[in-house]
Design a protein around this motif. Structure first.
Motif, PDB file in Angstrom:
ATOM      1  N   ALA A  25       0.822  -1.218   0.000  1.00  0.00           N
ATOM      2  CA  ALA A  25       0.000   0.000   0.000  1.00  0.00           C
ATOM      3  C   ALA A  25       0.855   1.267   0.000  1.00  0.00           C
ATOM      4  O   ALA A  25       0.332   2.360  -0.209  1.00  0.00           O
ATOM      5  CB  ALA A  25      -0.926   0.006   1.215  1.00  0.00           C
ATOM      6  N   PHE A  26       2.151   1.116   0.214  1.00  0.00           N
ATOM      7  CA  PHE A  26       3.044   2.272   0.276  1.00  0.00           C
ATOM      8  C   PHE A  26       3.863   2.407  -0.996  1.00  0.00           C
ATOM      9  O   PHE A  26       4.178   1.418  -1.654  1.00  0.00           O
ATOM     10  CB  PHE A  26       3.984   2.151   1.485  1.00  0.00           C
ATOM     11  N   VAL A  27       4.223   3.651  -1.307  1.00  0.00           N
ATOM     12  CA  VAL A  27       5.037   3.955  -2.476  1.00  0.00           C
ATOM     13  C   VAL A  27       6.499   3.628  -2.197  1.00  0.00           C
ATOM     14  O   VAL A  27       7.232   3.202  -3.087  1.00  0.00           O
ATOM     15  CB  VAL A  27       4.886   5.452  -2.852  1.00  0.00           C
ATOM     16  N   SER A  28       6.921   3.807  -0.978  1.00  0.00           N
ATOM     17  CA  SER A  28       8.319   3.615  -0.592  1.00  0.00           C
ATOM     18  C   SER A  28       8.811   2.202  -0.856  1.00  0.00           C
ATOM     19  O   SER A  28       8.037   1.242  -0.826  1.00  0.00           O
ATOM     20  CB  SER A  28       8.499   3.902   0.902  1.00  0.00           C
ATOM     21  N   LYS A  29      10.121   2.099  -1.063  1.00  0.00           N
ATOM     22  CA  LYS A  29      10.772   0.790  -1.122  1.00  0.00           C
ATOM     23  C   LYS A  29      10.912   0.331   0.323  1.00  0.00           C
ATOM     24  O   LYS A  29      11.448   1.045   1.170  1.00  0.00           O
ATOM     25  CB  LYS A  29      12.145   0.904  -1.774  1.00  0.00           C
ATOM     26  N   ILE A  30      10.415  -0.861   0.621  1.00  0.00           N
ATOM     27  CA  ILE A  30      10.421  -1.361   1.999  1.00  0.00           C
ATOM     28  C   ILE A  30      11.150  -2.701   2.033  1.00  0.00           C
ATOM     29  O   ILE A  30      10.852  -3.598   1.243  1.00  0.00           O
ATOM     30  CB  ILE A  30       8.992  -1.533   2.538  1.00  0.00           C
ATOM     31  N   THR A  31      12.102  -2.817   2.962  1.00  0.00           N
ATOM     32  CA  THR A  31      12.820  -4.074   3.127  1.00  0.00           C
ATOM     33  C   THR A  31      12.671  -4.568   4.552  1.00  0.00           C
ATOM     34  O   THR A  31      12.445  -3.798   5.477  1.00  0.00           O
ATOM     35  CB  THR A  31      14.320  -3.939   2.796  1.00  0.00           C
ATOM     36  N   LEU A  32      12.809  -5.869   4.689  1.00  0.00           N
ATOM     37  CA  LEU A  32      12.796  -6.528   5.986  1.00  0.00           C
ATOM     38  C   LEU A  32      14.139  -7.239   6.104  1.00  0.00           C
ATOM     39  O   LEU A  32      14.564  -7.917   5.165  1.00  0.00           O
ATOM     40  CB  LEU A  32      11.640  -7.531   6.042  1.00  0.00           C
ATOM     41  N   GLU A  33      14.817  -7.052   7.229  1.00  0.00           N
ATOM     42  CA  GLU A  33      16.133  -7.658   7.413  1.00  0.00           C
ATOM     43  C   GLU A  33      16.163  -8.503   8.677  1.00  0.00           C
ATOM     44  O   GLU A  33      15.642  -8.109   9.714  1.00  0.00           O
ATOM     45  CB  GLU A  33      17.193  -6.564   7.508  1.00  0.00           C
ATOM     46  N   LYS A  34      16.783  -9.665   8.550  1.00  0.00           N
ATOM     47  CA  LYS A  34      16.981 -10.570   9.693  1.00  0.00           C
ATOM     48  C   LYS A  34      18.339 -11.226   9.517  1.00  0.00           C
ATOM     49  O   LYS A  34      18.621 -11.803   8.467  1.00  0.00           O
ATOM     50  CB  LYS A  34      15.882 -11.632   9.743  1.00  0.00           C
ATOM     51  N   ASP A  35      19.158 -11.141  10.541  1.00  0.00           N
ATOM     52  CA  ASP A  35      20.482 -11.770  10.524  1.00  0.00           C
ATOM     53  C   ASP A  35      21.305 -11.386   9.296  1.00  0.00           C
ATOM     54  O   ASP A  35      21.970 -12.225   8.677  1.00  0.00           O
ATOM     55  CB  ASP A  35      20.359 -13.298  10.600  1.00  0.00           C
ATOM     56  N   GLY A  36      21.223 -10.109   8.899  1.00  0.00           N
ATOM     57  CA  GLY A  36      22.009  -9.622   7.769  1.00  0.00           C
ATOM     58  C   GLY A  36      21.418  -9.917   6.400  1.00  0.00           C
ATOM     59  O   GLY A  36      21.952  -9.485   5.390  1.00  0.00           O
ATOM     60  N   ARG A  37      20.319 -10.629   6.356  1.00  0.00           N
ATOM     61  CA  ARG A  37      19.667 -10.954   5.084  1.00  0.00           C
ATOM     62  C   ARG A  37      18.498 -10.012   4.860  1.00  0.00           C
ATOM     63  O   ARG A  37      17.622  -9.899   5.716  1.00  0.00           O
ATOM     64  CB  ARG A  37      19.177 -12.395   5.105  1.00  0.00           C
ATOM     65  N   LYS A  38      18.488  -9.339   3.720  1.00  0.00           N
ATOM     66  CA  LYS A  38      17.434  -8.375   3.400  1.00  0.00           C
ATOM     67  C   LYS A  38      16.547  -8.924   2.294  1.00  0.00           C
ATOM     68  O   LYS A  38      17.027  -9.520   1.335  1.00  0.00           O
ATOM     69  CB  LYS A  38      18.041  -7.060   2.917  1.00  0.00           C
TER      70      LYS A  38
ATOM     71  N   VAL B 282      14.165  -8.301  13.817  1.00  0.00           N
ATOM     72  CA  VAL B 282      14.028  -7.869  12.429  1.00  0.00           C
ATOM     73  C   VAL B 282      14.117  -6.349  12.353  1.00  0.00           C
ATOM     74  O   VAL B 282      13.792  -5.651  13.312  1.00  0.00           O
ATOM     75  CB  VAL B 282      12.704  -8.352  11.795  1.00  0.00           C
ATOM     76  N   THR B 283      14.558  -5.872  11.209  1.00  0.00           N
ATOM     77  CA  THR B 283      14.615  -4.438  10.953  1.00  0.00           C
ATOM     78  C   THR B 283      13.758  -4.138   9.742  1.00  0.00           C
ATOM     79  O   THR B 283      13.909  -4.768   8.694  1.00  0.00           O
ATOM     80  CB  THR B 283      16.065  -3.976  10.698  1.00  0.00           C
ATOM     81  N   ILE B 284      12.859  -3.179   9.905  1.00  0.00           N
ATOM     82  CA  ILE B 284      12.032  -2.689   8.795  1.00  0.00           C
ATOM     83  C   ILE B 284      12.688  -1.407   8.318  1.00  0.00           C
ATOM     84  O   ILE B 284      12.961  -0.503   9.122  1.00  0.00           O
ATOM     85  CB  ILE B 284      10.597  -2.376   9.253  1.00  0.00           C
ATOM     86  N   ARG B 285      12.937  -1.320   7.012  1.00  0.00           N
ATOM     87  CA  ARG B 285      13.559  -0.140   6.435  1.00  0.00           C
ATOM     88  C   ARG B 285      12.700   0.346   5.276  1.00  0.00           C
ATOM     89  O   ARG B 285      12.245  -0.468   4.471  1.00  0.00           O
ATOM     90  CB  ARG B 285      14.939  -0.531   5.897  1.00  0.00           C
ATOM     91  N   ALA B 286      12.475   1.646   5.213  1.00  0.00           N
ATOM     92  CA  ALA B 286      11.700   2.209   4.109  1.00  0.00           C
ATOM     93  C   ALA B 286      12.400   3.446   3.568  1.00  0.00           C
ATOM     94  O   ALA B 286      13.004   4.209   4.325  1.00  0.00           O
ATOM     95  CB  ALA B 286      10.291   2.568   4.563  1.00  0.00           C
ATOM     96  N   GLU B 287      12.314   3.606   2.257  1.00  0.00           N
ATOM     97  CA  GLU B 287      12.903   4.771   1.610  1.00  0.00           C
ATOM     98  C   GLU B 287      11.946   5.259   0.539  1.00  0.00           C
ATOM     99  O   GLU B 287      11.614   4.518  -0.388  1.00  0.00           O
ATOM    100  CB  GLU B 287      14.253   4.391   0.984  1.00  0.00           C
ATOM    101  N   GLY B 288      11.475   6.486   0.714  1.00  0.00           N
ATOM    102  CA  GLY B 288      10.543   7.048  -0.244  1.00  0.00           C
ATOM    103  C   GLY B 288       9.677   8.119   0.389  1.00  0.00           C
ATOM    104  O   GLY B 288       9.878   8.510   1.539  1.00  0.00           O
ATOM    105  N   SER B 289       8.700   8.550  -0.352  1.00  0.00           N
ATOM    106  CA  SER B 289       7.879   9.695   0.072  1.00  0.00           C
ATOM    107  C   SER B 289       7.022   9.413   1.309  1.00  0.00           C
ATOM    108  O   SER B 289       6.675  10.340   2.041  1.00  0.00           O
ATOM    109  CB  SER B 289       6.987  10.152  -1.084  1.00  0.00           C
ATOM    110  N   ASP B 290       6.671   8.171   1.542  1.00  0.00           N
ATOM    111  CA  ASP B 290       5.835   7.837   2.703  1.00  0.00           C
ATOM    112  C   ASP B 290       6.571   6.912   3.679  1.00  0.00           C
ATOM    113  O   ASP B 290       5.962   6.126   4.398  1.00  0.00           O
ATOM    114  CB  ASP B 290       4.511   7.227   2.266  1.00  0.00           C
ATOM    115  N   GLU B 291       7.891   7.038   3.734  1.00  0.00           N
ATOM    116  CA  GLU B 291       8.726   6.127   4.530  1.00  0.00           C
ATOM    117  C   GLU B 291       8.403   6.128   6.013  1.00  0.00           C
ATOM    118  O   GLU B 291       8.370   5.072   6.648  1.00  0.00           O
ATOM    119  CB  GLU B 291      10.214   6.423   4.304  1.00  0.00           C
ATOM    120  N   GLU B 292       8.171   7.287   6.588  1.00  0.00           N
ATOM    121  CA  GLU B 292       7.895   7.354   8.029  1.00  0.00           C
ATOM    122  C   GLU B 292       6.594   6.647   8.377  1.00  0.00           C
ATOM    123  O   GLU B 292       6.530   5.875   9.340  1.00  0.00           O
ATOM    124  CB  GLU B 292       7.861   8.804   8.506  1.00  0.00           C
TER     125      GLU B 292
END
Length: 86
Positions: free
Chosen positions: A28-41, A61-71
């Motif tokens: 639902a988001f425009v941003s590029k979103i990744t999920l990371e666990k143990d160094g694997r994205k 896990v780490t959720i990372r987002a980059e884009g206009s709606d990242e926050e």
């Protein structure tokens, strides 16, 4: 880029059903979103990627987002994963 690291407390981790919901929410988001666990994205918009991570109870896990709606993306996905209880 915005990121948030959290521990999965759901006794069954991120199995098929919550993985599908997570992917639908991420799509639902425009941003590029990744999920990371143990160094694997993986792309959080890919059901195969999320399932392949084999996220169990106690996993970090780490959720990372980059884009206009990242926050908003990171905030909403974090709430979903923190409240995951099935």
């Amino acid at each position: 880029m915005v990121e948030k690291t959290l521990v999965i407390h759901n006794p069954t981790g991120i199995h098929a059903r919550p993985a599908a919901i997570l992917v639908n929410k991420a799509q639902a988001f425009v941003s590029k979103i990744t999920l990371e666990k143990d160094g694997r994205k993986v792309d959080a918009k890919s059901i195969l990627g999320v399932m392949a991570m084999a996220v169990n109870q106690g996993s970090t896990v780490t959720i990372r987002a980059e884009g206009s709606d990242e926050e908003r993306a990171v905030a909403e996905l974090t709430v979903f994963l923190e409240q995951l209880q099935y």
